[in-house]
Design a protein around this motif. Structure first.
Motif, short mmCIF file in Angstrom:
data_model
loop_
_atom_site.label_atom_id
_atom_site.label_comp_id
_atom_site.label_asym_id
_atom_site.label_seq_id
_atom_site.Cartn_x
_atom_site.Cartn_y
_atom_site.Cartn_z
N ILE A 54 0.88 -1.18 0.03
CA ILE A 54 -0.17 -0.06 -0.23
C ILE A 54 0.84 1.08 0.09
O ILE A 54 1.96 1.26 0.69
CB ILE A 54 -0.85 0.08 1.24
CG1 ILE A 54 -1.52 -1.48 1.52
CG2 ILE A 54 -2.01 1.10 1.08
CD1 ILE A 54 -2.84 -1.44 0.67
N VAL A 55 0.71 2.41 -0.59
CA VAL A 55 1.30 3.49 -0.68
C VAL A 55 0.22 4.64 -0.46
O VAL A 55 -1.07 4.74 -0.91
CB VAL A 55 2.05 3.74 -1.94
CG1 VAL A 55 3.24 2.75 -2.43
CG2 VAL A 55 1.36 4.17 -3.18
N THR A 56 0.87 5.60 0.27
CA THR A 56 0.11 6.98 0.48
C THR A 56 1.14 8.02 0.77
O THR A 56 2.06 7.85 0.55
CB THR A 56 -1.17 6.75 1.63
OG1 THR A 56 -1.80 7.79 1.80
CG2 THR A 56 -0.02 6.61 3.05
N VAL A 57 0.62 9.10 0.98
CA VAL A 57 1.55 10.39 1.25
C VAL A 57 1.16 10.79 2.68
O VAL A 57 0.00 10.76 3.21
CB VAL A 57 1.08 11.51 0.35
CG1 VAL A 57 2.04 12.77 0.60
CG2 VAL A 57 1.26 11.09 -0.92
N GLU A 58 2.25 11.24 3.49
CA GLU A 58 1.99 11.62 4.71
C GLU A 58 1.21 13.01 4.68
O GLU A 58 1.61 13.67 3.72
CB GLU A 58 3.28 11.78 5.23
CG GLU A 58 4.22 12.94 4.80
CD GLU A 58 5.71 13.14 5.75
OE1 GLU A 58 5.53 12.68 6.79
OE2 GLU A 58 6.48 13.90 5.01
N SER A 59 0.58 13.40 5.72
CA SER A 59 0.25 12.58 6.70
C SER A 59 -1.05 12.08 6.85
O SER A 59 -1.18 10.99 7.43
CB SER A 59 0.45 13.81 8.06
OG SER A 59 -0.35 14.62 7.85
N SER A 60 -2.16 12.64 6.40
CA SER A 60 -3.50 12.29 6.59
C SER A 60 -3.88 11.08 6.03
O SER A 60 -4.83 10.29 6.21
CB SER A 60 -4.63 13.35 6.15
OG SER A 60 -4.26 14.65 6.70
N GLY A 61 -3.20 10.64 5.05
CA GLY A 61 -3.41 9.16 4.41
C GLY A 61 -3.01 8.04 5.20
O GLY A 61 -3.58 7.05 4.82
N ILE A 62 -2.37 8.42 6.14
CA ILE A 62 -1.70 7.14 6.68
C ILE A 62 -2.59 6.25 7.65
O ILE A 62 -2.38 5.32 7.42
CB ILE A 62 -0.29 7.74 7.70
CG1 ILE A 62 0.84 8.32 6.83
CG2 ILE A 62 0.13 6.43 8.67
CD1 ILE A 62 1.97 8.87 7.84
#
Ligand code: G4P
Ligand code: NA
Ligand code: NA
Length: 194
Positions: A54-62
């Motif tokens: 899984i990938v996201t961008v910091e911070s609120s996606g974490i």
């Protein structure tokens, strides 16, 4: 996702016709049982896709991304926005322009965490103009990994991001789609389910 719609109706604050504030359960304070349900829902929708990361961008996606990773039993990687002392050379980077903030930032992921063998699911809290998603797609391309799809907690369907990604043939699964924030009111796009 009905529980999420309800939470937005009760606790969401319409800041303008473009911006929805959800800092009581998603963007500042977080509701762990809602995050768990969100993780279960994304895992259900992308089950059978052989997701490896899984990938996201910091911070609120974490928050939502971590719960999804837990459900799917795969690692989560969050792209970093700030240059880290320990993250120097061997990184993939992409530029992301934020319309909201009118500024460009650079996101990066260490090369050692994604490879051409990976099948990646991208998760994010909001989809607005899609710039963060396009940045992550660029990083996934550099790594020659495969993007399985994009999971979004709240899509603002009146902004261009969702349309842009779908037009490129990318599978976008949004748990709720907001049609409008006009007159201080949240209106959801009602899904026609097959
Ligand atoms: P885009 O990636 O879809 O193009 O988004 P945009 O530049 O417009 O948004 C910049 C930041 O604002 C992103 O968070 C995004 O998640 C968030 N955002 C966009 N629309 C809304 C909204 O209506 N409400 C809320 N609460 N947030 C919104 P960020 O600054 O990259 O990071 P972070 O908050 O995750 O640290
Ligand atoms: Na975000
Ligand atoms: Na955000």
């Amino acid at each position: 996702m009905e529980s999420l719609k309800k939470k937005i109706q009760v606790e969401g604050i319409v800041l303008s016709s473009e911006v929805l504030k959800v800092d009581s359960f998603l963007n500042h304070q977080m509701d762990p049982s809602l995050m768990k349900q969100i993780g279960e829902e994304f895992a259900k929708r992308f089950r059978g896709e052989n997701v490896t990361k899984i990938v996201t961008v910091e911070s609120s996606g974490i928050g939502p991304a971590l719960m999804t990773a837990y459900e799917m039993n795969v690692p989560l990687i969050f792209a970093r926005k700030r240059k880290s002392l320990t993250l120097k050379n061997d990184v993939y980077t992409a530029k992301v322009f934020s319309f909201t903030k009118q500024e460009e930032t650079e996101i990066s992921i260490s090369q050692k965490f994604i490879s051409e063998h990976d099948r990646i699911l991208m998760i994010d809290d909001f989809l607005a103009n899609g710039q963060a998603a396009l940045g992550l797609i660029e990083i996934i391309r550099q790594a020659r990994a495969h993007l399985v799809g994009v999971g979004i907690v709240i899509e603002k369907a009146f902004q261009a991001g969702g349309e842009q990604l779908r037009r490129r043939g990318i599978r976008v699964e949004s748990l709720v789609r907001v049609q409008s924030l006009k007159d201080g009111k949240v209106t959801f796009l009602e899904e026609v389910t097959a």
